[in-house]
Design a protein around this motif. Structure first.
Motif, PDB file in Angstrom:
ATOM      1  N   VAL A   1       0.927  -1.235  -0.199  1.00 24.06           N
ATOM      2  CA  VAL A   1      -0.157  -0.034   0.088  1.00 24.06           C
ATOM      3  C   VAL A   1       0.856   1.083   0.118  1.00 24.06           C
ATOM      4  O   VAL A   1       1.844   1.207   0.625  1.00 24.06           O
ATOM      5  CB  VAL A   1      -0.979   0.071   1.086  1.00 24.06           C
ATOM      6  N   ASP A   2       0.376   2.254  -0.659  1.00 22.42           N
ATOM      7  CA  ASP A   2       0.898   3.456  -0.659  1.00 22.42           C
ATOM      8  C   ASP A   2      -0.079   4.557  -0.175  1.00 22.42           C
ATOM      9  O   ASP A   2      -1.192   4.407  -0.622  1.00 22.42           O
ATOM     10  CB  ASP A   2       1.521   3.912  -2.135  1.00 22.42           C
ATOM     11  N   MET A   3       0.328   5.509   0.883  1.00 24.56           N
ATOM     12  CA  MET A   3      -0.889   6.527   1.232  1.00 24.56           C
ATOM     13  C   MET A   3      -0.230   7.703   0.528  1.00 24.56           C
ATOM     14  O   MET A   3       0.809   8.253   0.652  1.00 24.56           O
ATOM     15  CB  MET A   3      -0.848   6.371   2.776  1.00 24.56           C
ATOM     16  N   LEU A   4      -1.225   8.255  -0.341  1.00 19.87           N
ATOM     17  CA  LEU A   4      -1.046   9.774  -0.996  1.00 19.87           C
ATOM     18  C   LEU A   4      -1.978  10.663  -0.361  1.00 19.87           C
ATOM     19  O   LEU A   4      -3.055  10.793   0.001  1.00 19.87           O
ATOM     20  CB  LEU A   4      -1.512   9.522  -2.499  1.00 19.87           C
ATOM     21  N   ALA A   5      -0.957  11.903   0.127  1.00 17.65           N
ATOM     22  CA  ALA A   5      -1.866  12.904   0.841  1.00 17.65           C
ATOM     23  C   ALA A   5      -2.292  13.757  -0.426  1.00 17.65           C
ATOM     24  O   ALA A   5      -2.022  13.788  -1.364  1.00 17.65           O
ATOM     25  CB  ALA A   5      -0.559  13.654   1.410  1.00 17.65           C
ATOM     26  N   PRO A   6      -3.361  14.650   0.294  1.00 17.19           N
ATOM     27  CA  PRO A   6      -3.934  15.568  -0.894  1.00 17.19           C
ATOM     28  C   PRO A   6      -3.293  16.677  -1.096  1.00 17.19           C
ATOM     29  O   PRO A   6      -2.091  16.917  -0.625  1.00 17.19           O
ATOM     30  CB  PRO A   6      -5.323  15.897  -0.055  1.00 17.19           C
ATOM     31  N   GLU A   7      -3.515  17.478  -1.921  1.00 13.30           N
ATOM     32  CA  GLU A   7      -3.092  18.661  -2.248  1.00 13.30           C
ATOM     33  C   GLU A   7      -1.581  18.647  -2.880  1.00 13.30           C
ATOM     34  O   GLU A   7      -0.856  19.668  -3.048  1.00 13.30           O
ATOM     35  CB  GLU A   7      -2.869  19.550  -1.008  1.00 13.30           C
ATOM     36  N   GLY A   8      -1.701  17.500  -3.669  1.00 12.08           N
ATOM     37  CA  GLY A   8      -0.637  17.370  -4.482  1.00 12.08           C
ATOM     38  C   GLY A   8       0.936  17.043  -3.721  1.00 12.08           C
ATOM     39  O   GLY A   8       2.037  16.982  -4.314  1.00 12.08           O
ATOM     40  N   TYR A   9       0.922  16.535  -2.365  1.00 17.64           N
ATOM     41  CA  TYR A   9       1.819  16.275  -1.677  1.00 17.64           C
ATOM     42  C   TYR A   9       2.497  14.849  -1.891  1.00 17.64           C
ATOM     43  O   TYR A   9       3.410  14.477  -1.351  1.00 17.64           O
ATOM     44  CB  TYR A   9       1.863  16.593  -0.109  1.00 17.64           C
ATOM     45  N   GLY A  10       1.608  14.069  -2.707  1.00 15.94           N
ATOM     46  CA  GLY A  10       2.232  12.853  -2.985  1.00 15.94           C
ATOM     47  C   GLY A  10       2.119  11.671  -1.967  1.00 15.94           C
ATOM     48  O   GLY A  10       1.739  11.688  -0.768  1.00 15.94           O
TER      49      GLY A  10
END
Length: 432
Positions: free
Chosen positions: A345-354
């Motif tokens: 799993v990868d957790m991606l942050a909102p607002e373009g922080y990846g």
């Protein structure tokens, strides 16, 4: 005379106290000097009048330069117009050391200039705010795991080999006898800890010799990595979700003033702190990207642009799970229902922080893990100890890693993670 820190002045209204710090700025108005003094915990306006301190001291105060170190004694009083709502009516002050021609002035400076003077730049108000948030993020990480009974299990920085391939390792000569490497991750050692203590975490610096100049990359960064015995991918995702929500809530509670000073949109962090977080498979992610016009093939890893596009659909972090095994590390366990994908799993942050978290379930079968090492053309001998973990009482286990700088950058809303660490190390920067 009581020496107090600026952050504690609210408990000393009407009392005579001493501040010890540095002159952040000053201005004058007739027969009054306004000295802005910082001590690392805050900034206090110190009001020095000609009548209160006398002509000699008043004249000296008029020539104090930025970052002069000094002690100031006076009476604390409330003033809503002053920074922090309090000020000091000065009775006297003592200069410790002058600061002639301080190079960072209130005017605009270029980033390269400021990075060259990073040892001084960290004294500025914006950097104070960012690094205080970072400190809170790190404290929250430790408290989260401590409260849940995890053992801190320190992993070595010097390692005999890589955990994810040798192409981006910093190699060093080890006493002229063999090669050693700066660690990319403490995960493999945390796995040994998990099989000893059940649930552990390691927390320390990691090093990646990637020739990357993006705003999301450093060659040296800090990572926190939990590992839990008998954990599945689903349990791992739940832990990651609880962890990030806890950190965001903690930062919002304790570092709100710093976030406001950074002009951070608090409503976005507040929304992102609310669980549950959406979960999508890699297959769903590919479909979403194609619908947005991205030309991606099944089997491709997701880059920064793709991660930004995916996360734009959500106000909270999104967990993307079950990537193709071919684009993940050798230790990731295959999904028994779909062997072509890994239980990751990868957790991606909102607002373009990846990507802020990457993890998954580890391969716990000895024969399978040995074959993965062979398939990835990694030498077996340095991994003998790691294979031992599967020889002696192997169990399913899972964990993840979270980069402190990426988490801090997202919390602060800053563009480049070089500001999220006291002394950034990048391809083109090794000083100061």
């Amino acid at each position: 005379m009581a020496w107090v820190y600026i952050e504690d002045l609210g408990r000393h209204i009407g009392e005579e106290v001493t501040l010890k710090g540095w002159l952040y700025n000053r201005r004058s108005s007739g027969k009054v000097h306004f000295l802005l003094v910082r001590d690392g915990t805050g900034i206090c306006q110190c009001v020095a009048s000609h009548a209160d301190i006398g002509p000699a001291a008043f004249a000296e105060a008029d020539h104090l330069s930025q970052e002069t170190s000094l002690e100031v004694t006076g009476v604390v009083r409330e003033d809503k117009r002053a920074p922090g709502g309090r000020e000091l009516a000065v009775k006297h002050f003592t200069v410790h050391a002058p600061s002639a021609d301080y190079p960072i002035t209130p005017k605009e400076h270029g980033v390269a200039f400021l990075l060259d003077l990073r040892h001084l730049w960290v004294r500025s108000a914006r950097q104070h705010a960012i690094l205080r948030v970072r400190s809170e993020v790190e404290a929250a990480c430790r408290d989260f795991f401590h409260e849940r009974g995890f053992i801190l299990f320190d992993a070595p920085i010097l390692t005999p080999t890589s955990c994810e391939g040798t192409t981006n390792l910093f190699e060093i000569d080890y006493f002229g006898e063999r090669k050693a490497y700066l660690t990319q991750s403490g995960q493999l050692y945390a796995e040994a800890g998990a099989l000893a203590f059940g649930k552990v975490y390691c927390f320390g610096p990691t090093f990646r010799a990637e020739k990357s100049k993006t705003r999301r990359h450093l060659t040296e960064f800090w990572m926190v990595e939990p590992e839990v015995a008998y954990f599945t991918l689903d349990e791992d995702m739940q832990l990651a979700e609880d962890f990030v929500s806890y950190i965001l809530t903690r930062v919002l509670q304790r570092r709100r003033d710093e976030l406001v000073a950074l002009d951070r949109d608090l409503s976005k962090l507040e929304r992102a702190s609310v669980k549950p977080y959406p979960r999508i498979t890699y297959d769903e992610a590919i479909d979403r990207l194609r619908a947005k016009g991205f030309e991606v093939k099944w089997g491709d890893d997701l880059g920064g642009d793709e991660e930004t596009a995916l996360s734009s659909d959500f106000d909270t972090p999104v967990l993307v799970h079950r990537y193709p095994a071919q684009c993940k590390a050798f230790y990731m366990k295959r999904d028994p229902l779909r062997p072509e994908v890994a239980l990751c799993v990868d957790m991606l942050a909102p607002e373009g922080y990846g990507e802020i978290i990457g993890g998954g379930q580890r391969e716990d079968d000895y024969d399978q893990l040995k074959q993965r090492l062979i398939d990835h053309k990694l030498p077996l001998k340095p991994f003998n100890w790691y294979l031992d973990l599967r020889r002696y009482g192997s169990v399913p286990h899972a964990g993840f890693g979270m980069g402190i700088e990426r988490m801090t950058a997202w919390c602060c809303g800053i563009h480049h993670i070089r500001e999220a660490i006291p002394f950034p190390r990048m391809m083109e920067r090794l000083e100061p």
